[in-house]
Write an enzyme that holds these catalytic residues in place. Structure first.
Site, PDB file in Angstrom:
ATOM      1  N   CYS A   1       0.914  -0.844  17.494  1.00 54.28           N
ATOM      2  CA  CYS A   1       2.104  -1.407  16.871  1.00 54.28           C
ATOM      3  C   CYS A   1       2.953  -0.257  16.341  1.00 54.28           C
ATOM      4  O   CYS A   1       2.482   0.884  16.266  1.00 54.28           O
ATOM      5  CB  CYS A   1       1.728  -2.383  15.754  1.00 54.28           C
TER       6      CYS A   1
ATOM      7  N   HIS B   1       0.837  -1.188   0.000  1.00 56.00           N
ATOM      8  CA  HIS B   1       0.000   0.000   0.000  1.00 56.00           C
ATOM      9  C   HIS B   1       0.880   1.249   0.000  1.00 56.00           C
ATOM     10  O   HIS B   1       2.059   1.200   0.351  1.00 56.00           O
ATOM     11  CB  HIS B   1      -0.928   0.032   1.216  1.00 56.00           C
TER      12      HIS B   1
END
Length: 673
Positions: free
Chosen positions: A190, A68
């Site tokens: 994260c 992406h």
């Protein structure tokens, strides 16, 4: 848009994605986006995708890849989907090639849209029924409908090869509510704040539903955070923290039974975490801590070695300190460039600033940079403490760092004060105190006691010995000459190259920057030499990799050759991390080559006696480098040696088979990948 509706079309779906090479697979999917008018420039878009891939792998495991990017060449948020019969390697943590590839493209200015698309898709990928349906879908229209959340059309399956049918997802167990009305809250986070953050959240939600429990999850990710309401936290029986970075505002959960793990644990074994939380609730008697029971404070992930925890604490402090180093150092460098070194003795510009005087501007830059430097040790100390015991330890850590500066203990004292403050507060928040006192513990009692104790420790106990050690270190640096100085430069060079931005690299850099910035307005010659050696050594790995991709391009993939172009700029700017893509792909050859080159550069700089007055900047601060020609010679020598060693090692790998074949596609078209 907060969901994936309208994101893809049947024309953007390839049920027989043929290439197994990642670059060719990305190009195949990108060509569909171009054909549909959703991408305006194929090569430009692929270059943006490749830049994102170089930052961190987009393989999610379980056969899923999510390449992406945000790109100026994207006309509208879109998704191209490929289903591969043989799999495409996206460097997934489980080593499994991806048979489901989602290429997400968003316009450059669509930050929120891009991240919300990723978040929504990541959540859906945790549903075995969703991924199983994608693997079994018989037509592009069915896949597009599944991704867009639409009704799946009843279309006969396509003829031609298709992947082996995936096993039907196991039915979810009935919500038998073995834990009764268990009420949980959770936080997931994260490092990138995109995929794992939201996959972990969805996994916990599904696991809680299977267990008959209720859970609300706060995702501290890049797509925005909806903070858990205080009343929701108060009503919760237990807390699950699934994170690889520090949880923001962790003190909200003080007194609650807490399961504290890494984010991947929530992705892979969410059911176990729900069961652990239920066990803690039983142990502590529910969300209200029974009298006499210990308060569960911040915990470290299970199985994490103490050395790993210590490294995490130190790296947290260094990461928050570095912006002050960069800003302060470059401002001082600019001040010297405009007003000369004598600007260090200029009077305060407060009330005496002359808009038309270059001397006033230089003095302002120097004094602002010096003020930024004044925060280095307190910030280092404060955020080491914060990493250990969260926000409650910040006051003691920052105050301890300030005392360290006052007594001359420098950055070594800051490390000691940060660790002392963190562990002291960690112990204090576990005290069993009366309910009436509990409310003022984090805002009055803990700051008061911890600041006083850490201040006493630094002023009376350890501050003076550390200051003496720092003075001795400074004197030693000043007295270094000949082989001793060369050995120090080589050692620092090896540390800079070993993990390329990791803990050893940061220790070497902090040592150099600390010696430079604690030496006052006129640092000594030894400190200046050390700083020069460290910067030269840090420039060498990316420059060496860039040179290697030029002299023996066939030893590198098309993607690595593109990374090599960026590595020229990154290396010249003293960004060692520019070599990480090469080291990640071939660590056994790239890391030794980088160490040899950086040791050479660092040792030569010390041998030549080059100096550096700025803690950052690369070639852009060349006017502030003493003996600049010899300094550049050292960098060139290290670069050439790095390239020579990596080419030699790669050339020895299976002989001629080490060369990457260049197809016409790879040579002519993959330049943008």
């Amino acid at each position: 848009m907060s969901d994936t509706s309208g994101l893809t079309t049947p024309a953007l779906v390839d049920l027989h994605l043929a290439p197994t090479d990642k670059g060719e697979a990305l190009r195949s999917l990108a060509q569909r986006l171009v054909a549909e008018g959703r991408v305006s420039d194929l090569d430009g878009f692929l270059a943006d995708v490749a830049a994102r891939e170089a930052q961190a792998p987009t393989g999610m495991g379980d056969g899923i890849g999510i390449p992406h990017c945000r790109s100026a060449h994207v006309t509208r948020p879109s998704l191209a989907f490929g289903r591969s019969t043989r799999g495409v390697d996206f460097d997934a943590p489980d080593g499994r090639p991806a048979d489901l590839v989602f290429m997400i493209a968003a316009p450059a200015g669509a930050d929120d849209t891009h991240l919300q698309i990723l978040a929504a898709l990541a959540r859906r990928l945790m549903d075995p029924a969703f991924t199983g349906a994608l693997r079994d879908a018989g037509s592009p229209g069915a896949v597009a409908a599944l991704i867009n959340g639409e009704e799946v059309p009843a279309v006969a399956p396509e003829a031609g090869p298709s992947p082996a049918p995936s096993p039907a997802p196991a039915p979810a167990p009935e919500a038998a509510a073995p834990h009764g009305e268990l009420r949980l809250v959770a936080v997931t986070s994260c490092p990138t704040g995109i995929a794992h953050t939201y996959m972990a959240a969805k996994a916990l939600e599904l696991a809680a539903a299977r267990a008959g429990a209720r859970i609300e999850v706060e995702t501290q990710g890049s797509a925005g955070t909806t903070v858990l309401a205080p009343e929701v936290i108060a009503a919760a029986d237990a807390v699950i923290l699934a994170h690889d970075v520090e949880v923001r505002d962790r003190a909200r959960f003080a007194g609650k039974p807490t399961v504290d793990v890494g984010v991947k644990a929530a992705v892979n074994r969410a059911d176990d975490l729900i069961a652990q939380a239920a066990g803690l609730v039983a142990e502590y008697g529910g969300g209200t801590r029974p009298t006499g029971a210990p308060v569960p404070g911040p915990r470290t992930p299970a199985g994490e070695h103490w050395a790993q925890r210590l490294r995490k604490y130190l790296m947290t402090g260094v990461s928050y300190m570095i912006p002050f180093v960069a800003a302060g150092g470059l401002l001082i460098a600019l001040a010297f460039a405009v007003g000369g070194y004598q600007i260090a003795s200029a009077p305060s510009v407060l009330g005496h600033f002359d808009w038309t005087s270059s001397h006033s501007w230089a003095a302002m830059l120097f004094q602002t940079g010096k003020a930024s430097f004044g925060f280095l040790v307190p910030i280092l100390s404060g955020y080491i403490a914060w990493a250990i015991a969260d926000r409650a330890a910040l006051a003691a850590g920052i105050a301890g760092g300030a005392v360290s500066v006052a007594v001359g203990a420098g950055f070594l004292g800051g490390i000691v004060s940060g660790l002392a403050a963190g562990f002291l507060v960690l112990w204090m928040i576990r005290w069993n105190v009366p309910r009436a006192v509990r409310g003022i513990m984090p805002v009055v009692v803990i700051p008061l006691v911890s600041v006083a104790v850490v201040g006493f420790l630094m002023f009376v106990v350890v501050g003076s010995p550390i200051a003496s050690a720092m003075n001795g270190l400074t004197d030693w640096l000043n007295g270094l000459s000949g082989s001793n100085a060369i050995l120090l430069g080589a050692l620092l060079g090896a540390m800079m190259a070993f993990d390329m931005g990791g803990p050893l690299n940061k220790v070497a850099y902090t040592f150099a920057a600390g010696a430079l910035t604690t030496a006052g307005a006129t640092p000594d010659a030894g400190s200046l030499k050390v700083m020069a050696a460290v910067m030269a050594a840090g420039m060498t790995p990316p420059l060496g990799m860039a040179l290697a991709t030029v002299v023996r391009r066939k030893l590198f993939t098309a993607e690595e050759r593109e990374n090599g172009k960026a590595a020229w700029v990154l290396g010249a700017s003293f960004i060692t991390e520019g070599a990480i893509p090469f080291a990640a792909a071939d660590p056994l050859r790239v890391i030794p080559a980088s160490i040899v080159g950086s040791m050479t550069a660092g040792g030569l700089v010390m041998a030549f006696g080059s100096t550096l007055r700025a803690p950052h900047g690369g070639i852009w601060v060349l006017p502030l480098i003493g003996s600049p020609v010899l300094y550049l010679l050292a960098v060139v020598a290290g670069t050439v040696l790095t390239a020579a060693v990596v080419v030699l090692l790669k050339g020895m790998r299976k002989g001629a088979a080490a060369e990457v074949p260049e197809s016409p596609v790879a040579e002519k078209e993959l330049a943008g990948v």
